[in-house]
Design a protein around this motif. Structure first.
Motif, PDB file in Angstrom:
ATOM      1  N   ALA A  36     173.216  82.345  -8.224  1.00 36.97           N
ATOM      2  CA  ALA A  36     171.947  81.629  -8.420  1.00 36.97           C
ATOM      3  C   ALA A  36     171.235  81.261  -7.120  1.00 36.97           C
ATOM      4  CB  ALA A  36     172.176  80.377  -9.270  1.00 36.97           C
ATOM      5  N   HIS A  37     171.712  81.798  -6.005  1.00 33.49           N
ATOM      6  CA  HIS A  37     170.958  81.618  -4.754  1.00 33.49           C
ATOM      7  C   HIS A  37     171.278  82.766  -3.807  1.00 33.49           C
ATOM      8  CE1 HIS A  37     168.753  79.194  -1.690  1.00 33.49           C
ATOM      9  NE2 HIS A  37     169.457  79.978  -0.878  1.00 33.49           N
ATOM     10  N   CYS A  38     170.353  83.687  -3.702  1.00 28.50           N
ATOM     11  CA  CYS A  38     170.485  84.783  -2.747  1.00 28.50           C
ATOM     12  C   CYS A  38     169.079  85.232  -2.382  1.00 28.50           C
ATOM     13  CB  CYS A  38     171.306  85.929  -3.351  1.00 28.50           C
ATOM     14  SG  CYS A  38     170.723  86.433  -4.965  1.00 28.50           S
ATOM     15  N   LYS A  54     159.765  81.932  11.218  1.00 27.42           N
ATOM     16  CA  LYS A  54     160.446  81.280  12.347  1.00 27.42           C
ATOM     17  C   LYS A  54     161.644  82.095  12.830  1.00 27.42           C
ATOM     18  CE  LYS A  54     157.943  77.466  11.966  1.00 27.42           C
ATOM     19  NZ  LYS A  54     156.808  77.290  12.850  1.00 27.42           N
ATOM     20  N   TYR A  55     162.000  83.127  12.099  1.00 25.84           N
ATOM     21  CA  TYR A  55     163.080  84.022  12.539  1.00 25.84           C
ATOM     22  C   TYR A  55     162.792  85.430  12.023  1.00 25.84           C
ATOM     23  CZ  TYR A  55     164.788  83.557   7.714  1.00 25.84           C
ATOM     24  OH  TYR A  55     164.879  83.564   6.345  1.00 25.84           O
ATOM     25  N   THR A  56     163.341  86.414  12.687  1.00 25.04           N
ATOM     26  CA  THR A  56     163.259  87.797  12.196  1.00 25.04           C
ATOM     27  C   THR A  56     164.678  88.253  11.875  1.00 25.04           C
ATOM     28  OG1 THR A  56     161.351  88.194  13.599  1.00 25.04           O
ATOM     29  CG2 THR A  56     162.433  90.129  12.673  1.00 25.04           C
ATOM     30  N   ALA A  82     162.715  83.940   0.714  1.00 26.24           N
ATOM     31  CA  ALA A  82     163.190  83.518   2.039  1.00 26.24           C
ATOM     32  C   ALA A  82     161.988  83.193   2.925  1.00 26.24           C
ATOM     33  CB  ALA A  82     164.012  84.643   2.666  1.00 26.24           C
ATOM     34  N   THR A  83     162.167  82.230   3.803  1.00 25.88           N
ATOM     35  CA  THR A  83     161.026  81.758   4.607  1.00 25.88           C
ATOM     36  C   THR A  83     160.483  82.836   5.545  1.00 25.88           C
ATOM     37  OG1 THR A  83     162.502  80.847   6.290  1.00 25.88           O
ATOM     38  CG2 THR A  83     161.762  79.343   4.551  1.00 25.88           C
ATOM     39  N   CYS A  84     161.293  83.849   5.878  1.00 28.23           N
ATOM     40  CA  CYS A  84     160.792  84.914   6.762  1.00 28.23           C
ATOM     41  C   CYS A  84     159.717  85.750   6.079  1.00 28.23           C
ATOM     42  CB  CYS A  84     161.930  85.803   7.260  1.00 28.23           C
ATOM     43  SG  CYS A  84     162.901  86.520   5.928  1.00 28.23           S
ATOM     44  N   VAL A 129     159.308  77.417  -7.961  1.00 25.39           N
ATOM     45  CA  VAL A 129     158.747  77.503  -6.607  1.00 25.39           C
ATOM     46  C   VAL A 129     159.653  76.732  -5.667  1.00 25.39           C
ATOM     47  CG1 VAL A 129     156.322  77.826  -7.225  1.00 25.39           C
ATOM     48  CG2 VAL A 129     157.233  75.494  -6.990  1.00 25.39           C
ATOM     49  N   ARG A 130     159.628  77.143  -4.408  1.00 25.33           N
ATOM     50  CA  ARG A 130     160.479  76.488  -3.417  1.00 25.33           C
ATOM     51  C   ARG A 130     159.614  75.703  -2.451  1.00 25.33           C
ATOM     52  NH1 ARG A 130     164.516  79.463   0.954  1.00 25.33           N
ATOM     53  NH2 ARG A 130     166.204  77.948   0.787  1.00 25.33           N
ATOM     54  N   PHE A 131     159.967  74.426  -2.261  1.00 24.72           N
ATOM     55  CA  PHE A 131     159.319  73.585  -1.254  1.00 24.72           C
ATOM     56  C   PHE A 131     160.350  73.345  -0.148  1.00 24.72           C
ATOM     57  CE2 PHE A 131     156.589  71.180  -4.679  1.00 24.72           C
ATOM     58  CZ  PHE A 131     155.831  72.325  -4.880  1.00 24.72           C
ATOM     59  N   LYS A 135     162.688  71.657   9.180  1.00 22.03           N
ATOM     60  CA  LYS A 135     161.659  71.857  10.210  1.00 22.03           C
ATOM     61  C   LYS A 135     161.866  73.129  11.025  1.00 22.03           C
ATOM     62  CE  LYS A 135     160.936  66.855  10.354  1.00 22.03           C
ATOM     63  NZ  LYS A 135     162.140  66.333   9.637  1.00 22.03           N
ATOM     64  N   ARG A 136     163.122  73.555  11.178  1.00 21.13           N
ATOM     65  CA  ARG A 136     163.330  74.790  11.950  1.00 21.13           C
ATOM     66  C   ARG A 136     162.908  76.030  11.159  1.00 21.13           C
ATOM     67  NH1 ARG A 136     167.959  77.170   9.819  1.00 21.13           N
ATOM     68  NH2 ARG A 136     169.099  75.649   8.595  1.00 21.13           N
ATOM     69  N   LEU A 137     162.591  75.885   9.861  1.00 22.49           N
ATOM     70  CA  LEU A 137     162.269  77.055   9.037  1.00 22.49           C
ATOM     71  C   LEU A 137     160.796  77.210   8.697  1.00 22.49           C
ATOM     72  CD1 LEU A 137     165.209  76.914   6.456  1.00 22.49           C
ATOM     73  CD2 LEU A 137     164.931  78.517   8.345  1.00 22.49           C
ATOM     74  N   ILE A 162     164.000  72.389  -3.852  1.00 23.61           N
ATOM     75  CA  ILE A 162     163.701  71.701  -2.588  1.00 23.61           C
ATOM     76  C   ILE A 162     164.834  71.943  -1.587  1.00 23.61           C
ATOM     77  CG2 ILE A 162     162.134  69.939  -3.493  1.00 23.61           C
ATOM     78  CD1 ILE A 162     164.466  68.020  -3.760  1.00 23.61           C
ATOM     79  N   TYR A 163     164.426  72.160  -0.337  1.00 24.41           N
ATOM     80  CA  TYR A 163     165.411  72.355   0.736  1.00 24.41           C
ATOM     81  C   TYR A 163     165.091  71.355   1.841  1.00 24.41           C
ATOM     82  CZ  TYR A 163     168.631  74.936   3.842  1.00 24.41           C
ATOM     83  OH  TYR A 163     169.681  75.281   4.657  1.00 24.41           O
ATOM     84  N   PHE A 164     166.074  70.522   2.167  1.00 21.54           N
ATOM     85  CA  PHE A 164     165.850  69.469   3.164  1.00 21.54           C
ATOM     86  C   PHE A 164     167.187  69.116   3.800  1.00 21.54           C
ATOM     87  CE2 PHE A 164     167.771  66.030   0.706  1.00 21.54           C
ATOM     88  CZ  PHE A 164     167.687  66.514  -0.583  1.00 21.54           C
ATOM     89  N   PRO A 267     170.916  83.740   5.984  1.00 20.31           N
ATOM     90  CA  PRO A 267     170.013  83.613   7.140  1.00 20.31           C
ATOM     91  C   PRO A 267     170.490  82.593   8.176  1.00 20.31           C
ATOM     92  CG  PRO A 267     168.996  82.722   5.119  1.00 20.31           C
ATOM     93  CD  PRO A 267     170.216  83.469   4.714  1.00 20.31           C
ATOM     94  N   ASN A 268     170.291  82.956   9.427  1.00 17.83           N
ATOM     95  CA  ASN A 268     170.431  81.999  10.547  1.00 17.83           C
ATOM     96  C   ASN A 268     171.824  81.463  10.811  1.00 17.83           C
ATOM     97  OD1 ASN A 268     167.576  81.881  11.197  1.00 17.83           O
ATOM     98  ND2 ASN A 268     167.331  80.797   9.257  1.00 17.83           N
ATOM     99  N   LEU A 269     172.846  82.116  10.334  1.00 14.41           N
ATOM    100  CA  LEU A 269     174.173  81.645  10.730  1.00 14.41           C
ATOM    101  C   LEU A 269     174.396  82.017  12.192  1.00 14.41           C
ATOM    102  CD1 LEU A 269     176.492  82.319   7.664  1.00 14.41           C
ATOM    103  CD2 LEU A 269     175.319  80.232   8.340  1.00 14.41           C
TER     104      LEU A 269
HETATM  105  O1  LIG Z   1     169.548  77.262   6.410  1.00 16.42           O
HETATM  106  C1  LIG Z   1     168.856  78.301   6.522  1.00 16.42           C
HETATM  107  O2  LIG Z   1     168.571  78.815   7.615  1.00 16.42           O
HETATM  108  C2  LIG Z   1     168.316  78.920   5.304  1.00 16.42           C
HETATM  109  C3  LIG Z   1     167.132  79.654   5.411  1.00 16.42           C
HETATM  110  C4  LIG Z   1     166.547  80.124   4.280  1.00 16.42           C
HETATM  111  C5  LIG Z   1     165.262  80.814   4.317  1.00 16.42           C
HETATM  112  O3  LIG Z   1     164.835  81.165   5.413  1.00 16.42           O
HETATM  113  O4  LIG Z   1     164.663  80.968   3.249  1.00 16.42           O
HETATM  114  O5  LIG Z   1     167.128  79.940   3.070  1.00 16.42           O
HETATM  115  C6  LIG Z   1     168.308  79.281   2.925  1.00 16.42           C
HETATM  116  O6  LIG Z   1     168.755  79.144   1.771  1.00 16.42           O
HETATM  117  C7  LIG Z   1     168.917  78.744   4.075  1.00 16.42           C
END
Ligand SMILES: O=C(O)c1cc(C(=O)O)oc(=O)c1
Length: 311
Positions: A36-38, A54-56, A82-84, A129-131, A135-137, A162-164, A267-269
């Protein structure tokens, strides 16, 4: 699986590619289990990464995602934008559309999204939807814009993911608790697992879930949250011991409001890339009974993402 590339894009320095050749999990997932999260990344040559990213990453295609699903023993996926890729949902939508009904999606949209676009996302399988408040993303989006989006997607029966970071929960509390939908927290609100489980930070998160029955949590990403390991590598069957009490507490107290996902392609490990087979073997540590496992992996995600098929 072949080695990942990034098309014409240059990966962020130090980027760790997803693990090739994951082991077969020892833990047998229940029939119908949902990852349920990929995510999918690109491929960049077909679905370019967003200018505001914020990342490639390295590419991580739907084909590789679905091969992993079958290898691990999952039946379905929830593909989270994904935020990218910013608010360009094409790669995620393409993954959902080519899944033969085995994937649903979570999108990122802007206030300017039209009702027709929302309808098209729904038809493709999007249910949320994802909010993002990490801040790094992402750059900051005004809360009134997010609240307006939440009001619109509520009418479609969607939820808000939500991701925080845990330290930001006090400041975000009023906003989160006024959302008009089911609210799903990514990765347990990223607790600092080096702090005590009964300390104020994690207790606030539990209070958030206790007082708000519309709040769910993904108990995912031990590989991201762990400080002391051991890592899910080299056959380790008892990985990420420091995360176990936190995730297990959430699963046991809120068994009907928890979800689990691999977070592939992770992402981002920065430290290590887990063997996804061993990540699946982490599940019985946090959901120790067959009943808890079935709720976490089948009943709950089906209720949220495939309600029309859910008993
Ligand atoms: O912690 C993260 O870097 C991260 C990033 C993203 C994203 O860039 O969408 O999604 C995730 O679930 C976790």
């Amino acid at each position: 699986m072949s080695k990942p590339t990034s098309g014409d894009f240059t990966k962020t320095a130090g980027w760790l590619d997803w693990y090739t050749g994951p082991t077969k999990p020892s833990f047998k997932l229940p029939a119908g289990a949902v990852d349920a999260h990929c995510h999918v990344f690109g491929p960049g040559a077909e679905f370019p990464y967003a200018p505001e990213r914020k990342y490639t990453p390295c590419d991580a295609s739907k084909h590789e995602l679905y091969a992993l699903r079958d290898h691990l023993g999952f039946a379905r996926n929830v593909v989270v934008q994904a935020t990218c890729h910013g608010a360009d949902n094409r790669a995620m939508v393409d993954a959902c559309l080519s899944s033969g009904g085995k994937a649903r999606g979570v999108a990122t949209v802007k206030r300017s999204v039209t009702d027709e676009e929302l309808q098209a996302l729904h038809a493709a399988g999007v249910r949320g939807v994802r909010f993002n408040f990490v801040k790094r993303l992402v750059d900051f989006t005004p809360k009134d814009e997010l609240m307006e989006i939440a009001g619109r997607i509520a009418k479609l029966g969607w939820h808000v993911v939500i991701y925080f970071e845990a330290v930001d929960l006090p400041e975000l509390w009023d906003f989160f608790t006024s959302l008009p939908t089911t609210v799903v927290v990514d990765h347990m609100g990223r607790p600092d697992v080096s702090k005590p489980i009964d300390g104020p930070e994690f207790q606030l998160f539990l209070k958030f879930m206790r007082e708000h029955p519309n709040v769910w949590s993904k108990v995912s990403c031990p590989e991201r949250l762990s400080v002391t390991g051991p890592k899910a590598l080299n056959g380790e069957q008892a990985a990420y011991q420091d995360v176990v009490p936190f995730a297990r507490k959430v699963v046991e107290e809120f068994p009907d409001r928890v979800l689990w996902g691999t977070d592939w392609p992770h992402p981002n490990l920065k430290d290590h890339m887990p063997d996804d087979g061993l990540l699946v073997d982490f599940i019985p540590q946090i959901a120790p009974t067959a009943e808890l496992q079935h709720k976490l992996l089948v009943d709950n995600p089906m209720r949220l993402y495939w309600p029309e098929e859910s008993a």
